[in-house]
Design a protein around this motif. Structure first.
Motif, PDB file in Angstrom:
ATOM      1  N   LEU A  40      38.351  28.064  44.740  1.00  0.00           N
ATOM      2  CA  LEU A  40      38.703  29.235  43.951  1.00  0.00           C
ATOM      3  C   LEU A  40      37.532  29.796  43.153  1.00  0.00           C
ATOM      4  O   LEU A  40      37.593  30.906  42.639  1.00  0.00           O
ATOM      5  N   THR A  41      36.450  29.034  43.019  1.00  0.00           N
ATOM      6  CA  THR A  41      35.327  29.485  42.186  1.00  0.00           C
ATOM      7  C   THR A  41      34.218  30.166  42.991  1.00  0.00           C
ATOM      8  O   THR A  41      33.175  30.503  42.438  1.00  0.00           O
ATOM      9  N   SER A  42      34.421  30.353  44.285  1.00  0.00           N
ATOM     10  CA  SER A  42      33.426  31.092  45.067  1.00  0.00           C
ATOM     11  C   SER A  42      33.442  32.550  44.632  1.00  0.00           C
ATOM     12  O   SER A  42      34.456  33.046  44.111  1.00  0.00           O
ATOM     13  N   ILE A  43      32.330  33.253  44.833  1.00  0.00           N
ATOM     14  CA  ILE A  43      32.260  34.657  44.433  1.00  0.00           C
ATOM     15  C   ILE A  43      33.350  35.469  45.123  1.00  0.00           C
ATOM     16  O   ILE A  43      34.029  36.303  44.507  1.00  0.00           O
ATOM     17  N   LYS A  44      33.541  35.209  46.407  1.00  0.00           N
ATOM     18  CA  LYS A  44      34.563  35.922  47.173  1.00  0.00           C
ATOM     19  C   LYS A  44      35.943  35.754  46.538  1.00  0.00           C
ATOM     20  O   LYS A  44      36.691  36.729  46.370  1.00  0.00           O
ATOM     21  N   ASN A  45      36.278  34.534  46.156  1.00  0.00           N
ATOM     22  CA  ASN A  45      37.607  34.269  45.618  1.00  0.00           C
ATOM     23  C   ASN A  45      37.755  34.727  44.169  1.00  0.00           C
ATOM     24  O   ASN A  45      38.843  35.135  43.753  1.00  0.00           O
ATOM     25  N   LEU A  46      36.667  34.675  43.406  1.00  0.00           N
ATOM     26  CA  LEU A  46      36.725  35.204  42.043  1.00  0.00           C
ATOM     27  C   LEU A  46      36.964  36.712  42.075  1.00  0.00           C
ATOM     28  O   LEU A  46      37.746  37.246  41.276  1.00  0.00           O
ATOM     29  N   GLU A  47      36.304  37.393  42.978  1.00  0.00           N
ATOM     30  CA  GLU A  47      36.523  38.829  43.131  1.00  0.00           C
ATOM     31  C   GLU A  47      37.955  39.119  43.594  1.00  0.00           C
ATOM     32  O   GLU A  47      38.583  40.083  43.144  1.00  0.00           O
ATOM     33  N   PHE A  48      38.466  38.261  44.470  1.00  0.00           N
ATOM     34  CA  PHE A  48      39.844  38.406  44.960  1.00  0.00           C
ATOM     35  C   PHE A  48      40.826  38.262  43.801  1.00  0.00           C
ATOM     36  O   PHE A  48      41.744  39.078  43.636  1.00  0.00           O
ATOM     37  N   VAL A  49      40.637  37.240  42.998  1.00  0.00           N
ATOM     38  CA  VAL A  49      41.519  37.011  41.842  1.00  0.00           C
ATOM     39  C   VAL A  49      41.482  38.212  40.902  1.00  0.00           C
ATOM     40  O   VAL A  49      42.522  38.706  40.447  1.00  0.00           O
ATOM     41  N   TYR A  50      40.280  38.690  40.599  1.00  0.00           N
ATOM     42  CA  TYR A  50      40.130  39.838  39.694  1.00  0.00           C
ATOM     43  C   TYR A  50      40.858  41.065  40.248  1.00  0.00           C
ATOM     44  O   TYR A  50      41.563  41.764  39.508  1.00  0.00           O
ATOM     45  N   ASP A  51      40.715  41.307  41.539  1.00  0.00           N
ATOM     46  CA  ASP A  51      41.327  42.483  42.158  1.00  0.00           C
ATOM     47  C   ASP A  51      42.845  42.438  42.128  1.00  0.00           C
ATOM     48  O   ASP A  51      43.503  43.483  42.089  1.00  0.00           O
ATOM     49  N   PHE A  52      43.409  41.220  42.148  1.00  0.00           N
ATOM     50  CA  PHE A  52      44.869  41.104  42.245  1.00  0.00           C
ATOM     51  C   PHE A  52      45.530  40.574  40.966  1.00  0.00           C
ATOM     52  O   PHE A  52      46.724  40.287  40.970  1.00  0.00           O
TER      53      PHE A  52
END
Length: 322
Positions: free
Chosen positions: A111-123
């Motif tokens: 969950l701490t990868s850049i891709k997943n952090l951006e995903f969390v922020y977006d949703f």
């Protein structure tokens, strides 16, 4: 009718002609037909027409990927990469997506990868979602990608949406959840934001008694008062409130705002409150002052002119004046 005969004259009789709804000849059959044959030919003509319509109606390319994802998901596709893309596809078309977001966040391992952090922020736009919980519980992870203001504004936006939803459905439980979330989020401006959200909820539900209580208490206990906030609160009271004590308080706020900044809108609000508490002659003078201020600043003062007409003719102040 003559034109029809010329355009579609059969080469022999009897003849059965089938047309589409827009008048185009679909098919023609010659010779006598039994009842069953006519039924069979009619069914064939209808099927042929439907097939033609479908073949000529292409799905816009923007929808093909979206529909393909829907079909794959229904058929059991649920690996993380698919869920990631499907969530964004649903969001693009404003379809419910939080269940897909939750599935992805449950399935992913980092969950701490850049891709997943951006995903969390977006949703993170629903205070009851897994993405939102991750955001407010791990804000330090996001600071490398977004500054504090952007993170806090994202949180505030989700809470505000929840408050508006609660007010629209008159759901006090949802409203209380939003207030609890404000405390949980630990925002730097949590006190003023909580007041704003309470005021928003009470305003949207026409609960002006609690609105007055919240705003009055906040202004009295706040050491630093800005002109814009005082003016905004004062105008709401002028337009919506009839309690004399509350209006006297609002009159003080409007006077303070007008003294702090020589802006025609603040003077206009002060004039409106003077009129509301029965001081018409002074209210008219302040209205003229507001017009003069607006002229000097080159601003539109049409609302002030309307206010002056209302005051001169002893009409009640409308809530939608400005």
């Amino acid at each position: 009718r003559e034109r029809f005969k010329l355009s579609h004259r059969p080469s022999e009789y009897p003849a059965v002609l089938y047309f589409t709804v827009d008048g185009k000849l679909n098919d023609v059959y010659y010779g006598g037909k039994t009842q069953q044959e006519l039924l069979s030919l009619s069914e064939k003509a209808i099927t042929t027409h439907q097939t033609t319509v479908v073949s000529q109606t292409s799905i816009p390319s923007i929808y093909t990927k979206y529909l393909d994802y829907q079909l794959q998901y229904r058929n059991g596709t649920n690996h993380p990469d698919f869920l990631y893309d499907y969530a964004y596809e649903l969001k693009k078309f404003n379809d419910p997506y939080q269940h897909i977001v939750d599935e992805y966040l449950t399935a992913t391992t980092n969950l701490t990868s850049i891709k997943n952090l951006e995903f969390v922020y977006d949703f993170a736009d629903d205070i009851h979602s897994q993405a939102f919980d991750i955001l407010i519980g791990n804000k330090h992870y996001f600071k490398g990608l977004y500054d504090n203001d952007k993170i806090n504004n994202r949180i505030k936006k989700a809470i505000r949406t929840s408050v508006i939803t609660a007010a629209t459905s008159n759901n006090k439980g949802e409203f209380n959840d939003a207030l609890t979330t404000i405390e949980k989020a630990k925002l730097k401006t949590s006190t003023s934001f909580e007041v704003d959200m309470m005021a928003l909820y009470y305003e949207k539900t026409d609960n002006w008694k609690d609105y007055v209580s919240v705003i009055s208490k906040h202004i009295k206990t706040t050491s630093q008062k800005d002109a814009a906030s005082l003016n905004q609160a004062a105008w709401k009271f002028a337009a919506r409130i009839d309690d004399n004590k509350a209006l006297e308080d609002a009159l003080d706020w409007a006077k303070t705002a007008a003294d702090m900044k020589s802006e025609y809108e603040y003077t206009e609000t002060y004039a409106a409150l003077l009129y509301k508490v029965g001081k018409k002659s002074k209210a008219l003078k302040e209205g003229e002052k507001a017009i003069e201020q607006a002229r000097k600043q080159g601003l539109d003062y049409s609302t002030t002119l309307r206010l002056m007409e209302i005051m001169r003719t002893d009409q009640p102040l409308p809530a939608d004046l400005k």
